[in-house]
Design a protein around this motif. Structure first.
Motif, short mmCIF file in Angstrom:
data_model
loop_
_atom_site.label_atom_id
_atom_site.label_comp_id
_atom_site.label_asym_id
_atom_site.label_seq_id
_atom_site.Cartn_x
_atom_site.Cartn_y
_atom_site.Cartn_z
N ARG A 78 -18.03 -33.03 56.86
CA ARG A 78 -18.55 -33.97 56.54
C ARG A 78 -18.20 -35.59 57.29
O ARG A 78 -18.86 -36.25 57.52
N ASP A 79 -16.97 -35.25 57.43
CA ASP A 79 -16.54 -36.58 57.99
C ASP A 79 -16.84 -36.70 59.43
O ASP A 79 -17.14 -37.72 60.00
N ALA A 80 -17.01 -35.59 60.11
CA ALA A 80 -17.18 -35.27 61.38
C ALA A 80 -18.87 -35.68 61.77
O ALA A 80 -19.23 -36.36 62.31
N ALA A 81 -19.58 -35.29 60.73
CA ALA A 81 -21.03 -35.50 60.77
C ALA A 81 -21.38 -36.89 60.25
O ALA A 81 -22.30 -37.51 61.11
N ALA A 82 -20.68 -37.66 59.70
CA ALA A 82 -20.77 -39.13 59.45
C ALA A 82 -20.41 -39.73 60.64
O ALA A 82 -20.84 -40.75 61.10
N ALA A 83 -19.28 -39.46 61.33
CA ALA A 83 -18.85 -40.00 62.58
C ALA A 83 -20.07 -39.92 63.66
O ALA A 83 -20.29 -40.73 64.46
N ILE A 84 -20.52 -38.63 63.63
CA ILE A 84 -21.66 -38.54 64.88
C ILE A 84 -22.75 -39.39 64.55
O ILE A 84 -23.67 -39.92 65.22
N ASP A 85 -23.18 -39.53 63.03
CA ASP A 85 -24.23 -40.41 62.75
C ASP A 85 -23.95 -41.67 62.92
O ASP A 85 -24.90 -42.53 63.62
N ASP A 86 -22.67 -42.24 62.70
CA ASP A 86 -22.37 -43.64 63.08
C ASP A 86 -22.43 -44.03 64.63
O ASP A 86 -23.13 -44.83 64.98
N ALA A 87 -22.01 -43.02 65.55
CA ALA A 87 -22.21 -42.97 66.79
C ALA A 87 -23.54 -43.04 67.33
O ALA A 87 -23.90 -43.89 68.23
N ALA A 88 -24.27 -42.20 66.84
CA ALA A 88 -25.76 -42.21 67.06
C ALA A 88 -26.47 -43.49 66.64
O ALA A 88 -27.33 -43.97 67.52
N ASN A 89 -26.13 -44.04 65.90
CA ASN A 89 -26.80 -45.21 65.31
C ASN A 89 -26.43 -46.39 66.19
O ASN A 89 -27.20 -47.35 66.57
N TRP A 90 -25.22 -46.64 66.43
CA TRP A 90 -24.48 -47.41 67.54
C TRP A 90 -25.15 -47.43 68.97
O TRP A 90 -25.53 -48.22 69.44
N LEU A 91 -25.27 -46.18 69.48
CA LEU A 91 -25.85 -45.95 70.72
C LEU A 91 -27.56 -46.48 70.58
O LEU A 91 -28.02 -47.08 71.29
N SER A 92 -28.10 -46.10 69.50
CA SER A 92 -29.25 -46.57 69.21
C SER A 92 -29.70 -47.94 69.41
O SER A 92 -30.59 -48.50 70.00
N GLN A 93 -28.92 -48.58 68.77
CA GLN A 93 -28.73 -50.10 68.63
C GLN A 93 -28.41 -50.88 70.12
O GLN A 93 -29.05 -51.74 70.44
N GLN A 94 -27.50 -50.13 70.66
CA GLN A 94 -27.00 -50.54 71.88
C GLN A 94 -28.27 -50.35 72.89
O GLN A 94 -28.25 -51.49 73.94
N PHE A 95 -29.10 -49.54 73.02
CA PHE A 95 -29.98 -49.07 74.19
C PHE A 95 -31.59 -49.35 73.53
O PHE A 95 -32.38 -48.85 74.34
N SER A 96 -31.41 -49.81 72.30
CA SER A 96 -32.93 -50.26 71.84
C SER A 96 -33.68 -50.98 72.65
O SER A 96 -35.07 -50.82 72.84
N SER A 97 -32.89 -52.14 73.22
CA SER A 97 -33.50 -53.28 73.85
C SER A 97 -33.87 -52.60 75.38
O SER A 97 -34.48 -53.24 76.24
#
Length: 101
Positions: free
Chosen positions: A15-34
């Motif tokens: 569960r911790d690994a899944a949460a970390a992956i989700d956080d990383a995916a959200n961060w990447l999405s925010q960084q590259f959305s523009s």
């Protein structure tokens, strides 16, 4: 440790690994959305009134004969008979009249 305790610990680590992956995916999405190009909003088709206003302005500027030719180009003797699908092209042609004089 018992097998049940080991299993609980593994589940929590997953569960911790899944949460970390989700956080990383959200961060990447925010960084590259523009960086992701977005489709521009399609501009609305010109209305009969808008085309009429432009053509009237061009006619007052001395382009009456050229406007008649443009209307004939789009298969009509008067603006109200021009198929609305040609309004945008007719406007482009009419705007080019100012460049020619």
């Amino acid at each position: 440790m018992s097998k049940l305790a080991d299993m609980a610990m593994v589940i929590q680590e997953l569960r911790d690994a899944a949460a970390a992956i989700d956080d990383a995916a959200n961060w990447l999405s925010q960084q590259f959305s523009s960086a992701v190009p977005t489709e521009p909003e399609p501009k609305p088709a010109p209305t009969l009134e808008q085309v009429r206003a432009v053509l009237a302005e061009k006619s007052r500027a001395g382009h009456t004969a050229a406007i008649r030719e443009l209307l004939q180009k789009y298969g009509a003797a008067k603006l109200s008979l021009v198929d609305p699908q040609y309004y945008e092209a007719l406007l482009r042609d009419a705007e080019g009249l100012a460049d020619a004089t």
